[in-house]
Design an enzyme around this catalytic site. Structure first.
Site, mmCIF file in Angstrom:
data_model
loop_
_atom_site.group_PDB
_atom_site.id
_atom_site.type_symbol
_atom_site.label_atom_id
_atom_site.label_comp_id
_atom_site.label_asym_id
_atom_site.label_seq_id
_atom_site.Cartn_x
_atom_site.Cartn_y
_atom_site.Cartn_z
ATOM 1 N N CYS A 261 22.534 -22.211 54.936
ATOM 2 C CA CYS A 261 23.343 -22.955 55.910
ATOM 3 C C CYS A 261 22.469 -23.858 56.765
ATOM 4 O O CYS A 261 22.839 -24.989 57.073
ATOM 5 C CB CYS A 261 24.140 -21.998 56.796
ATOM 6 N N CYS B 243 22.223 -18.486 58.039
ATOM 7 C CA CYS B 243 21.290 -18.127 56.963
ATOM 8 C C CYS B 243 20.496 -19.367 56.549
ATOM 9 O O CYS B 243 20.829 -20.497 56.931
ATOM 10 C CB CYS B 243 22.043 -17.532 55.777
ATOM 11 N N CYS C 273 29.444 -18.971 53.297
ATOM 12 C CA CYS C 273 29.369 -18.662 54.734
ATOM 13 C C CYS C 273 30.343 -19.552 55.516
ATOM 14 O O CYS C 273 30.708 -20.645 55.075
ATOM 15 C CB CYS C 273 27.968 -18.931 55.261
ATOM 16 N N GLU D 69 29.738 -21.278 58.208
ATOM 17 C CA GLU D 69 29.144 -22.551 58.628
ATOM 18 C C GLU D 69 29.324 -23.624 57.558
ATOM 19 O O GLU D 69 29.693 -24.764 57.842
ATOM 20 C CB GLU D 69 27.643 -22.385 58.906
ATOM 21 N N ASN E 225 33.993 -17.319 56.706
ATOM 22 C CA ASN E 225 33.340 -16.933 55.453
ATOM 23 C C ASN E 225 34.385 -16.524 54.426
ATOM 24 O O ASN E 225 35.373 -15.855 54.739
ATOM 25 C CB ASN E 225 32.266 -15.854 55.664
ATOM 26 N N GLU F 268 34.572 -14.732 50.783
ATOM 27 C CA GLU F 268 33.785 -13.964 49.815
ATOM 28 C C GLU F 268 34.467 -13.935 48.442
ATOM 29 O O GLU F 268 35.618 -14.355 48.290
ATOM 30 C CB GLU F 268 33.553 -12.550 50.359
HETATM 31 N N1 THU Z 1 27.811 -14.968 56.875
HETATM 32 C C1 THU Z 1 28.287 -16.129 57.420
HETATM 33 O O1 THU Z 1 29.402 -16.549 57.134
HETATM 34 N N2 THU Z 1 27.483 -16.785 58.290
HETATM 35 C C2 THU Z 1 26.264 -16.352 58.718
HETATM 36 O O2 THU Z 1 25.639 -17.014 59.529
HETATM 37 C C3 THU Z 1 25.715 -15.117 58.201
HETATM 38 C C4 THU Z 1 26.503 -14.427 57.153
HETATM 39 C C5 THU Z 1 28.685 -14.220 55.959
HETATM 40 C C6 THU Z 1 28.257 -14.157 54.534
HETATM 41 C C7 THU Z 1 28.971 -12.896 54.076
HETATM 42 O O3 THU Z 1 30.308 -13.227 53.753
HETATM 43 C C8 THU Z 1 28.994 -12.026 55.312
HETATM 44 O O4 THU Z 1 28.769 -12.879 56.410
HETATM 45 C C9 THU Z 1 27.969 -10.924 55.309
HETATM 46 O O5 THU Z 1 26.707 -11.402 55.123
#
Ligand code: THU
Length: 158
Positions: free
Chosen positions: A114, A111, A72, A74, A61, A63
């Site tokens: 994704c 999520c 994310c 994925e 991920n 940000e």
């Molecule tokens: N996140 C992912 O990368 N994958 C998921 O399946 C759920 C959430 C990330 C998004 C954000 O950067 C952090 O996790 C917190 O939600």
């Protein structure tokens, strides 16, 4: 009135019950959490994608201070895989998450956004995308993304 019942198959197992290739992909996803850029959530997620030609790519991920601009793990991994190997079907995606100094106990599940993107990969190559969702010990195995995204929108089928 008719009722539609939706069922999803999710296999629950332990890391030790995985096959060698599954363990390998899982380990790559776990390794990828180290490359997460998550200063805001402090929740590090790693994803590893296995393609039909055996190639494996990972992502984490990423940000951003403008929160919705982040992505994310994925989708980072999947978009990278599709960008590098556009002709290779996506076979499996493994996901792992790390926070507060350890991998999470309960596997995390992708999520909605994704899931939609993974569904597109499944439809695009007409090949089921399996998911391996890794907790610290417990693993959820899902045979196809449609188990996690039933009744999905698909304009082509209408
Ligand atoms: N996140 C992912 O990368 N994958 C998921 O399946 C759920 C959430 C990330 C998004 C954000 O950067 C952090 O996790 C917190 O939600």
């Amino acid at each position: 009135m008719k009722e539609l019942k939706i069922t999803a198959k999710i296999q629950v197992c332990s890391y030790n019950e995985l096959t060698f290739p599954e363990k390998n992909l899982t380990n790559i996803a776990k390794e990828a959490v180290k490359r997460s850029y998550s200063p805001y959530s402090k929740f590090q997620v790693g994803a590893a994608v296995l393609l039909n030609n055996g190639e494996m790519v990972s992502g984490s991920n990423q940000e951003n201070v403008a929160y919705p601009s982040g992505l994310c793990a994925e989708r980072t991994a999947l978009f990278y895989a599709n960008a590098q190997f556009p002709d290779e079907a996506v076979d499996t995606i493994a996901v792992a998450a790390y926070t507060n100094g350890d991998f999470v106990e309960e596997p995390i599940s992708p999520c909605g956004a994704c899931r939609q993107v993974i569904l597109e990969a499944q439809n695009r190559y007409n090949h089921p995308v399996q998911m391996i969702l890794c907790g610290k010990e417990i693993v959820y195995k899902v045979e196809k993304i449609t188990d996690l995204l039933p009744l999905s929108f698909d304009s082509l089928s209408k």
